[in-house]
Design a protein around this motif. Sequence first.
Motif, PDB file in Angstrom:
ATOM      1  N   THR A   1       0.290 -14.824  -2.332  1.00  0.00           N
ATOM      2  CA  THR A   1      -0.333 -14.498  -3.619  1.00  0.00           C
ATOM      3  C   THR A   1       0.624 -14.716  -4.783  1.00  0.00           C
ATOM      4  O   THR A   1       0.199 -14.669  -5.940  1.00  0.00           O
ATOM      5  CB  THR A   1      -0.839 -13.036  -3.640  1.00  0.00           C
ATOM      6  OG1 THR A   1       0.256 -12.152  -3.357  1.00  0.00           O
ATOM      7  CG2 THR A   1      -1.927 -12.827  -2.597  1.00  0.00           C
ATOM      8  N   VAL A   2       1.908 -14.912  -4.499  1.00  0.00           N
ATOM      9  CA  VAL A   2       2.902 -15.251  -5.524  1.00  0.00           C
ATOM     10  C   VAL A   2       3.684 -16.463  -5.031  1.00  0.00           C
ATOM     11  O   VAL A   2       4.335 -16.399  -3.978  1.00  0.00           O
ATOM     12  CB  VAL A   2       3.874 -14.090  -5.804  1.00  0.00           C
ATOM     13  CG1 VAL A   2       4.953 -14.521  -6.817  1.00  0.00           C
ATOM     14  CG2 VAL A   2       3.126 -12.863  -6.314  1.00  0.00           C
TER      15      VAL A   2
ATOM     16  N   ASN B   1       9.363 -16.830 -11.858  1.00  0.00           N
ATOM     17  CA  ASN B   1       8.065 -16.955 -11.188  1.00  0.00           C
ATOM     18  C   ASN B   1       7.715 -15.701 -10.394  1.00  0.00           C
ATOM     19  O   ASN B   1       6.543 -15.313 -10.309  1.00  0.00           O
ATOM     20  CB  ASN B   1       8.056 -18.192 -10.286  1.00  0.00           C
ATOM     21  CG  ASN B   1       8.002 -19.482 -11.074  1.00  0.00           C
ATOM     22  OD1 ASN B   1       7.578 -19.511 -12.227  1.00  0.00           O
ATOM     23  ND2 ASN B   1       8.449 -20.571 -10.460  1.00  0.00           N
ATOM     24  N   VAL B   2       8.732 -15.076  -9.794  1.00  0.00           N
ATOM     25  CA  VAL B   2       8.498 -13.807  -9.098  1.00  0.00           C
ATOM     26  C   VAL B   2       8.031 -12.750 -10.091  1.00  0.00           C
ATOM     27  O   VAL B   2       7.046 -12.035  -9.857  1.00  0.00           O
ATOM     28  CB  VAL B   2       9.773 -13.337  -8.367  1.00  0.00           C
ATOM     29  CG1 VAL B   2       9.617 -11.888  -7.893  1.00  0.00           C
ATOM     30  CG2 VAL B   2      10.069 -14.234  -7.171  1.00  0.00           C
TER      31      VAL B   2
ATOM     32  N   ASN C   1       1.220 -10.074 -12.725  1.00  0.00           N
ATOM     33  CA  ASN C   1      -0.217 -10.351 -12.637  1.00  0.00           C
ATOM     34  C   ASN C   1      -0.918  -9.493 -11.597  1.00  0.00           C
ATOM     35  O   ASN C   1      -2.131  -9.270 -11.683  1.00  0.00           O
ATOM     36  CB  ASN C   1      -0.445 -11.828 -12.302  1.00  0.00           C
ATOM     37  CG  ASN C   1      -0.125 -12.743 -13.478  1.00  0.00           C
ATOM     38  OD1 ASN C   1      -0.166 -12.315 -14.630  1.00  0.00           O
ATOM     39  ND2 ASN C   1       0.215 -13.984 -13.179  1.00  0.00           N
ATOM     40  N   LEU C   2      -0.171  -9.025 -10.604  1.00  0.00           N
ATOM     41  CA  LEU C   2      -0.788  -8.339  -9.467  1.00  0.00           C
ATOM     42  C   LEU C   2      -0.531  -6.839  -9.430  1.00  0.00           C
ATOM     43  O   LEU C   2      -1.219  -6.120  -8.694  1.00  0.00           O
ATOM     44  CB  LEU C   2      -0.272  -8.945  -8.150  1.00  0.00           C
ATOM     45  CG  LEU C   2      -0.624 -10.404  -7.863  1.00  0.00           C
ATOM     46  CD1 LEU C   2       0.123 -10.885  -6.625  1.00  0.00           C
ATOM     47  CD2 LEU C   2      -2.118 -10.581  -7.668  1.00  0.00           C
TER      48      LEU C   2
ATOM     49  N   GLU D   1      -4.736  -6.480  -4.782  1.00  0.00           N
ATOM     50  CA  GLU D   1      -4.414  -7.626  -3.948  1.00  0.00           C
ATOM     51  C   GLU D   1      -3.000  -7.502  -3.400  1.00  0.00           C
ATOM     52  O   GLU D   1      -2.083  -7.107  -4.135  1.00  0.00           O
ATOM     53  CB  GLU D   1      -4.548  -8.909  -4.764  1.00  0.00           C
ATOM     54  CG  GLU D   1      -4.498 -10.177  -3.932  1.00  0.00           C
ATOM     55  CD  GLU D   1      -4.788 -11.421  -4.759  1.00  0.00           C
ATOM     56  OE1 GLU D   1      -4.859 -12.509  -4.168  1.00  0.00           O
ATOM     57  OE2 GLU D   1      -4.954 -11.298  -5.992  1.00  0.00           O
ATOM     58  N   PRO D   2      -2.779  -7.817  -2.123  1.00  0.00           N
ATOM     59  CA  PRO D   2      -1.423  -7.736  -1.570  1.00  0.00           C
ATOM     60  C   PRO D   2      -0.451  -8.646  -2.327  1.00  0.00           C
ATOM     61  O   PRO D   2      -0.821  -9.735  -2.775  1.00  0.00           O
ATOM     62  CB  PRO D   2      -1.609  -8.219  -0.122  1.00  0.00           C
ATOM     63  CG  PRO D   2      -3.061  -8.024   0.167  1.00  0.00           C
ATOM     64  CD  PRO D   2      -3.780  -8.233  -1.119  1.00  0.00           C
ATOM     65  N   ILE D   3       0.776  -8.185  -2.474  1.00  0.00           N
ATOM     66  CA  ILE D   3       1.810  -8.982  -3.135  1.00  0.00           C
ATOM     67  C   ILE D   3       2.626  -9.675  -2.053  1.00  0.00           C
ATOM     68  O   ILE D   3       3.513  -9.082  -1.435  1.00  0.00           O
ATOM     69  CB  ILE D   3       2.707  -8.109  -4.028  1.00  0.00           C
ATOM     70  CG1 ILE D   3       1.861  -7.370  -5.076  1.00  0.00           C
ATOM     71  CG2 ILE D   3       3.767  -8.974  -4.717  1.00  0.00           C
ATOM     72  CD1 ILE D   3       2.644  -6.391  -5.932  1.00  0.00           C
TER      73      ILE D   3
END
Length: 373
Positions: free
Chosen positions: A292-293, A311-312, A318-319, A324-326
């Motif tokens: 999801t990332v 990016n992480v 966003n999550l 939603e699972p990260i």
Amino acid sequence: MKKVLSMFLLMILVIFTLTNGQAIALDKVETSNGGETLSFFKSIELIEEEKSYIPIWRFLEAVEGELASNSKSLTIIKEDRWLKFAHDDQTVETSSGDVHQEKVFFKDENIYIPIKYVAKYFGYDVQFIQEETQPSTNPLKGDLENDMIPKMEQEVVVKVEEKPQPRKVYLTFDDGPNEHIDLILNTLAEKQAKATFFMLEPLMAKYSDSVKRLVAEGHYPALHSVTHDRNKLYYGDPLNVAKEMEKTRQTLLELTGVDSKLTRVPYGSKPFMKDPLRNGLVENGFKMWDWTVDTVDWKYQKSNPRMIVENVKAGIENLKNGNEPIVILMHVNKGTASVLPEIIDYIHGLGLECAPYDPNHHTSVNFWQDDRL
């Protein structure tokens, strides 16, 4: 009075509880012959070959011991005594110089030890009790002299207030193991973080010591195919993916004793993993994770590792307020290894936990939203 008080305190049995309220271990209690007894609730005991095993951390917590481990062995240390368990030949070496057969094993993300053998070597007896007993009063309060006799027969229960569990973040690493794996494992150990490794079968055989090390240190080993070749995996026989994952599973099982069914297919499951290929995984009992990332570390690890960190951060931002699972996609490479300490510090700074995949609590994370996987 001091002598009476001292004798009384030696008899106090203190029960610790996990944050979920389940009692896990009892403190040391001095017995009449000067020895000490460790008590554990029977719910944590596993029986293997007529021996009792418990998770190693429960013993270490009870006796305030230490653990040292590497790819070949783990060592339990207390003061000037130690026991070294070898992973390969199931032997134990003692600080007294003796060597004989005794094993540890891995189950449900825990290292299990033969508790009666270990406890005896460090000078303890072991007992298992069925359930928690509740005292009517706390013998640490009130008139010790007047209430001495009835209270000495009671167990003092020390409750730990329930705390909300931190949300889990799953650090996942593809394409290993390789020459950079130990640097990543060192960082994870230093930062007290756990991860999941999706590994290639030929590299597992080449870097077998690193595979054994990551399992011993509590990370989850998962499957990433044999060839990493899209033409061989996704075209032709619809069982190609399942066959490569099965070969990878068998190699991992032979190396570590872990029977992992978690897969991640190379390049992600879309667009390649259409119904026939997914059916092949399901029919052979496999699960499949995407992510999801996406750190895009394959692109930036040489040219601009700072982008991996950014990016992480953007992905978690966003999550973090959703359900939603990260699941963070990374690769075993030099650039990712160089920025991993900062990534983990950022995650911990948000109050999140870096956890390994738990096969007993599987969460579906795939681009096809296929709940079977």
